[in-house]
Design an enzyme around this catalytic site. Structure first.
Site, PDB file in Angstrom:
ATOM      1  N   ARG A   1       0.973  -1.162  -0.021  1.00 52.54           N
ATOM      2  CA  ARG A   1       0.005  -0.066  -0.045  1.00 52.54           C
ATOM      3  C   ARG A   1       1.107   1.533  -0.039  1.00 52.54           C
ATOM      4  NH1 ARG A   1      -3.142  -3.313  -0.665  1.00 52.54           N
ATOM      5  NH2 ARG A   1      -5.036  -3.734   0.685  1.00 52.54           N
TER       6      ARG A   1
ATOM      7  N   TYR B   1       5.998   5.124   0.446  1.00 52.96           N
ATOM      8  CA  TYR B   1       7.083   3.881   1.332  1.00 52.96           C
ATOM      9  C   TYR B   1       7.135   3.177   0.102  1.00 52.96           C
ATOM     10  CZ  TYR B   1       4.297   5.526   5.157  1.00 52.96           C
ATOM     11  OH  TYR B   1       3.806   6.564   6.299  1.00 52.96           O
TER      12      TYR B   1
ATOM     13  N   ASN C   1      12.238   0.982  13.712  1.00 53.55           N
ATOM     14  CA  ASN C   1      11.123   1.524  13.077  1.00 53.55           C
ATOM     15  C   ASN C   1       9.874   1.801  13.744  1.00 53.55           C
ATOM     16  OD1 ASN C   1       9.523   3.405  11.640  1.00 53.55           O
ATOM     17  ND2 ASN C   1      10.188   2.775   9.739  1.00 53.55           N
TER      18      ASN C   1
ATOM     19  N   ALA D   1       4.149   4.635  14.212  1.00 56.26           N
ATOM     20  CA  ALA D   1       3.670   5.658  15.100  1.00 56.26           C
ATOM     21  C   ALA D   1       3.131   6.179  15.957  1.00 56.26           C
ATOM     22  CB  ALA D   1       1.655   5.596  14.277  1.00 56.26           C
TER      23      ALA D   1
ATOM     24  N   GLU E   1      17.624   4.879  15.600  1.00 57.10           N
ATOM     25  CA  GLU E   1      15.973   4.805  15.356  1.00 57.10           C
ATOM     26  C   GLU E   1      16.149   4.998  14.179  1.00 57.10           C
ATOM     27  OE1 GLU E   1      14.075   8.729  17.406  1.00 57.10           O
ATOM     28  OE2 GLU E   1      12.143   8.912  15.269  1.00 57.10           O
TER      29      GLU E   1
ATOM     30  N   HIS F   1      13.835   5.908   9.849  1.00 49.37           N
ATOM     31  CA  HIS F   1      12.300   5.879   9.259  1.00 49.37           C
ATOM     32  C   HIS F   1      12.505   5.841   7.771  1.00 49.37           C
ATOM     33  CE1 HIS F   1      10.242   6.632  12.961  1.00 49.37           C
ATOM     34  NE2 HIS F   1      11.459   8.007  13.804  1.00 49.37           N
TER      35      HIS F   1
ATOM     36  N   ARG G   1       6.525  15.966   6.582  1.00 47.11           N
ATOM     37  CA  ARG G   1       5.192  15.904   6.610  1.00 47.11           C
ATOM     38  C   ARG G   1       4.725  16.247   7.814  1.00 47.11           C
ATOM     39  NH1 ARG G   1       4.754   9.406   6.705  1.00 47.11           N
ATOM     40  NH2 ARG G   1       3.276   9.626   5.870  1.00 47.11           N
TER      41      ARG G   1
HETATM   42  O1  CA2 Z   1       8.546   7.135   8.214  1.00 45.85           O
HETATM   43  C1  CA2 Z   1       8.552   6.069   8.744  1.00 45.85           C
HETATM   44  O2  CA2 Z   1       9.177   5.112   8.563  1.00 45.85           O
HETATM   45  C2  CA2 Z   1       7.142   5.918   9.242  1.00 45.85           C
HETATM   46  O3  CA2 Z   1       8.011   5.320  10.692  1.00 45.85           O
HETATM   47  C3  CA2 Z   1       6.232   5.002   8.998  1.00 45.85           C
HETATM   48  C4  CA2 Z   1       5.220   5.061   9.513  1.00 45.85           C
HETATM   49  C5  CA2 Z   1       4.486   6.421   9.990  1.00 45.85           C
HETATM   50  O4  CA2 Z   1       3.589   6.432  10.887  1.00 45.85           O
HETATM   51  C6  CA2 Z   1       6.153   7.013  10.705  1.00 45.85           C
HETATM   52  O5  CA2 Z   1       5.471   8.491  11.233  1.00 45.85           O
HETATM   53  C7  CA2 Z   1       6.817   7.477  10.041  1.00 45.85           C
HETATM   54  C8  CA2 Z   1       3.648   4.599   9.035  1.00 45.85           C
HETATM   55  C9  CA2 Z   1       4.311   2.856   8.742  1.00 45.85           C
HETATM   56  C10 CA2 Z   1       2.938   2.780   7.811  1.00 45.85           C
HETATM   57  O6  CA2 Z   1       3.764   1.930   6.412  1.00 45.85           O
HETATM   58  C11 CA2 Z   1       2.842   2.029   5.567  1.00 45.85           C
HETATM   59  C12 CA2 Z   1       3.132   1.439   4.301  1.00 45.85           C
HETATM   60  C13 CA2 Z   1       2.715   0.584   3.317  1.00 45.85           C
HETATM   61  C14 CA2 Z   1       1.041   1.005   3.538  1.00 45.85           C
HETATM   62  C15 CA2 Z   1       1.066   2.012   4.660  1.00 45.85           C
HETATM   63  C16 CA2 Z   1       1.207   1.815   6.037  1.00 45.85           C
END
Ligand code: CA2
Length: 139
Positions: A18, A23, A72, A75, A96, A98, A105
């Protein structure tokens, strides 16, 4: 042999499935195979959970014996005092990471409860952030 755990938090099991525009399109499992090939002289392990308490338990489980954790927390980065306390409570250093540059963002992603208790922070380099995290433990 050096032992490093890559620890992923909530929703990171959806990587490659997704929101590829944020990502990327590679699953973490695919990426992890290439990482293990690259760092064949290190014991690299991978664990993912969507639950805060399970992430805390995993930090406690490995946090006195492993050489490093590349985390990582997804959220939970922006909300979790419990994960910050777990990181503070163990002896293994945590880096840490990301995938996205959270500072580009929404403002709620600018705050990290984990950064003050981590050895360092790497963000914004896509999946390469994890590779840089592993690299940071190599002497
Ligand atoms: O940028 C990053 O690695 C985050 O840790 C990713 C988190 C987000 O809440 C942080 O603010 C930054 C979200 C991970 C969700 O990953 C997804 C991957 C594919 C589709 C939907 C969500």
């Amino acid at each position: 042999m050096m032992r490093i755990l890559i620890l992923n938090g909530p929703n990171l099991n959806l990587l490659g499935k997704r929101e590829p525009e944020i990502y990327g399109s590679e699953t973490f499992e695919q990426f992890f195979e290439t990482l293990k090939d690259k760092y064949s002289d290190i014991t690299l392990e991978y664990f993912q959970s969507n639950s805060e308490g399970i992430l805390v338990d995993k930090i406690h489980e490995v946090g006195f014996t492993y050489d490093g954790i590349v985390m990582n927390a997804g959220a939970y980065t922006h909300t979790s005092v419990a994960i910050a306390d777990a990181i503070s409570g163990v002896t293994t250093p945590v880096v840490e990471v990301h995938i996205s540059n959270t500072h580009k963002r929404e403002t709620f992603r600018h705050k990290s409860f984990l950064s003050p208790v981590c050895k360092g922070v790497i963000l914004g380099f896509g999946l390469k952030s994890y590779e840089l995290g592993v690299e940071s433990f190599i002497k």
